[in-house]
Design a protein around this motif. Structure first.
Motif, mmCIF file in Angstrom:
data_model
loop_
_atom_site.group_PDB
_atom_site.id
_atom_site.type_symbol
_atom_site.label_atom_id
_atom_site.label_comp_id
_atom_site.label_asym_id
_atom_site.label_seq_id
_atom_site.Cartn_x
_atom_site.Cartn_y
_atom_site.Cartn_z
ATOM 1 N N PRO A 5 6.858 -4.890 -76.640
ATOM 2 C CA PRO A 5 6.322 -4.897 -75.270
ATOM 3 C C PRO A 5 6.686 -3.612 -74.536
ATOM 4 N N TRP A 6 5.789 -3.193 -73.667
ATOM 5 C CA TRP A 6 5.998 -1.974 -72.889
ATOM 6 C C TRP A 6 6.849 -2.220 -71.648
ATOM 7 N N TYR A 7 6.748 -3.415 -71.070
ATOM 8 C CA TYR A 7 7.379 -3.673 -69.774
ATOM 9 C C TYR A 7 8.109 -5.005 -69.770
ATOM 10 N N ILE A 15 18.982 -0.436 -60.652
ATOM 11 C CA ILE A 15 17.808 0.336 -61.043
ATOM 12 C C ILE A 15 18.157 1.140 -62.290
ATOM 13 N N LEU A 16 17.159 1.289 -63.143
ATOM 14 C CA LEU A 16 17.311 2.052 -64.379
ATOM 15 C C LEU A 16 16.146 3.013 -64.523
ATOM 16 N N GLN A 17 16.313 3.977 -65.409
ATOM 17 C CA GLN A 17 15.200 4.861 -65.729
ATOM 18 C C GLN A 17 14.039 3.986 -66.195
ATOM 19 N N GLY A 18 12.847 4.286 -65.711
ATOM 20 C CA GLY A 18 11.662 3.527 -66.094
ATOM 21 C C GLY A 18 11.289 2.422 -65.127
ATOM 22 N N ASP A 19 12.111 2.185 -64.091
ATOM 23 C CA ASP A 19 11.737 1.195 -63.082
ATOM 24 C C ASP A 19 10.588 1.744 -62.249
ATOM 25 N N ILE A 20 9.607 0.914 -61.993
ATOM 26 C CA ILE A 20 8.487 1.311 -61.140
ATOM 27 C C ILE A 20 8.688 0.648 -59.787
ATOM 28 N N ILE A 21 8.814 1.484 -58.766
ATOM 29 C CA ILE A 21 9.035 1.029 -57.394
ATOM 30 C C ILE A 21 7.747 1.286 -56.618
ATOM 31 N N SER A 133 14.566 -1.318 -53.642
ATOM 32 C CA SER A 133 14.208 -2.102 -54.822
ATOM 33 C C SER A 133 14.544 -3.573 -54.618
ATOM 34 N N GLN A 134 15.633 -3.843 -53.916
ATOM 35 C CA GLN A 134 15.992 -5.237 -53.637
ATOM 36 C C GLN A 134 14.986 -5.860 -52.662
ATOM 37 N N LYS A 135 14.585 -5.107 -51.652
ATOM 38 C CA LYS A 135 13.606 -5.615 -50.679
ATOM 39 C C LYS A 135 12.243 -5.860 -51.319
ATOM 40 N N ARG A 136 11.870 -4.995 -52.258
ATOM 41 C CA ARG A 136 10.560 -5.135 -52.912
ATOM 42 C C ARG A 136 10.531 -6.346 -53.834
ATOM 43 N N ARG A 138 10.716 -8.470 -57.231
ATOM 44 C CA ARG A 138 10.463 -8.257 -58.653
ATOM 45 C C ARG A 138 9.595 -7.023 -58.875
ATOM 46 N N ARG A 139 9.871 -6.353 -59.972
ATOM 47 C CA ARG A 139 9.142 -5.131 -60.318
ATOM 48 C C ARG A 139 9.108 -5.004 -61.835
ATOM 49 N N ILE A 140 8.284 -4.080 -62.326
ATOM 50 C CA ILE A 140 8.252 -3.865 -63.769
ATOM 51 C C ILE A 140 9.140 -2.691 -64.143
ATOM 52 N N ARG A 141 9.688 -2.799 -65.354
ATOM 53 C CA ARG A 141 10.554 -1.756 -65.918
ATOM 54 C C ARG A 141 9.996 -1.389 -67.290
ATOM 55 N N LEU A 142 9.841 -0.110 -67.525
ATOM 56 C CA LEU A 142 9.408 0.395 -68.827
ATOM 57 C C LEU A 142 10.536 0.178 -69.832
ATOM 58 N N LEU A 143 10.189 -0.327 -70.987
ATOM 59 C CA LEU A 143 11.179 -0.664 -72.012
ATOM 60 C C LEU A 143 11.281 0.418 -73.094
ATOM 61 N N PRO A 144 12.406 0.439 -73.822
ATOM 62 C CA PRO A 144 12.505 1.323 -74.996
ATOM 63 C C PRO A 144 11.518 0.864 -76.063
ATOM 64 N N PRO A 145 10.973 1.735 -76.863
ATOM 65 C CA PRO A 145 11.184 3.175 -76.933
ATOM 66 C C PRO A 145 10.287 3.964 -75.991
ATOM 67 N N TYR A 146 9.467 3.246 -75.208
ATOM 68 C CA TYR A 146 8.509 3.913 -74.323
ATOM 69 C C TYR A 146 9.206 4.660 -73.195
ATOM 70 N N ARG A 147 10.347 4.136 -72.747
ATOM 71 C CA ARG A 147 11.143 4.797 -71.710
ATOM 72 C C ARG A 147 11.654 6.140 -72.229
ATOM 73 N N GLU A 148 12.140 6.175 -73.459
ATOM 74 C CA GLU A 148 12.635 7.415 -74.047
ATOM 75 C C GLU A 148 11.492 8.404 -74.291
ATOM 76 N N HIS A 149 10.321 7.865 -74.641
ATOM 77 C CA HIS A 149 9.148 8.720 -74.830
ATOM 78 C C HIS A 149 8.750 9.381 -73.508
ATOM 79 N N LEU A 150 8.827 8.628 -72.418
ATOM 80 C CA LEU A 150 8.583 9.178 -71.082
ATOM 81 C C LEU A 150 9.583 10.292 -70.780
#
Length: 171
Positions: A5-7, A15-21, A133-136, A138-150
């Motif tokens: 899965p991508w997300y 928050i982590l790298q790949g989080d979409i806000i 991010s807390q106020k927003r 739920r959100r999507i987060r890009l998962l490995p290995p796609y995060r590393e590819h980004l």
């Protein structure tokens, strides 16, 4: 073939790298700063580009983010990307200023293909982004290995070197 899965859907202050806000306000200073100058505030959907290890250990005061655009909206602003040839160049990573992410198929979070714009990098105060991010919610987060590819795509864009004199083309 195994499913990768991508997300994933996340919530909370971490928050982590790949989080979409979504709808992240960004401050844009005027071209010339004088006493009494005012700043513009723009809102973009952004993806976090700072490294997760720095975010987890709170080693940053400012977090790097890049705008992320649905492909259809990106095509409207850049009509040449409506062509299948340009979309394929984007998909293959031939355009270092941009990075293509897959669609999100998670219910309530479905997206078109997403284009990350490496040409527009912003920094957002870490504490502000945590609260936002807390106020927003739920959100999507890009998962490995796609995060590393980004991250690799961002590095390729950032590390480009133009030579004053190149090696001639072999004929």
């Amino acid at each position: 073939m195994q499913d990768y899965p991508w997300y994933e859907v996340v919530k909370g202050k971490e928050i982590l790298q790949g989080d979409i806000i979504n709808s992240c306000p960004l401050i844009v200073p005027p071209p010339i700063i004088k006493d009494g100058s005012e700043v513009d505030i723009i809102e973009y959907d952004v993806i976090v580009m700072s490294q997760s290890c720095d975010l987890i250990h709170k080693k940053l005061e400012l977090v790097l983010v890049c705008p992320v655009w649905p492909l259809t909206e990106f095509e409207t602003k850049n009509p040449s990307y409506k062509s299948p040839r340009m979309k394929e160049s984007l998909r293959r990573g031939y355009l270092p200023g941009y990075h293509l992410l897959n669609r999100c198929e998670i219910n309530e979070f479905k997206t078109d293909y997403l284009v990350v714009d490496f040409r527009s990098v912003y920094s957002v105060p870490f504490d502000f982004l945590l609260e936002l991010s807390q106020k927003r919610g739920r959100r999507i987060r890009l998962l490995p290995p796609y995060r590393e590819h980004l991250s690799q795509g961002f590095a390729r864009f950032f590390m480009r070197v133009g030579l004053p004199v190149d090696i001639p083309i072999f004929k």
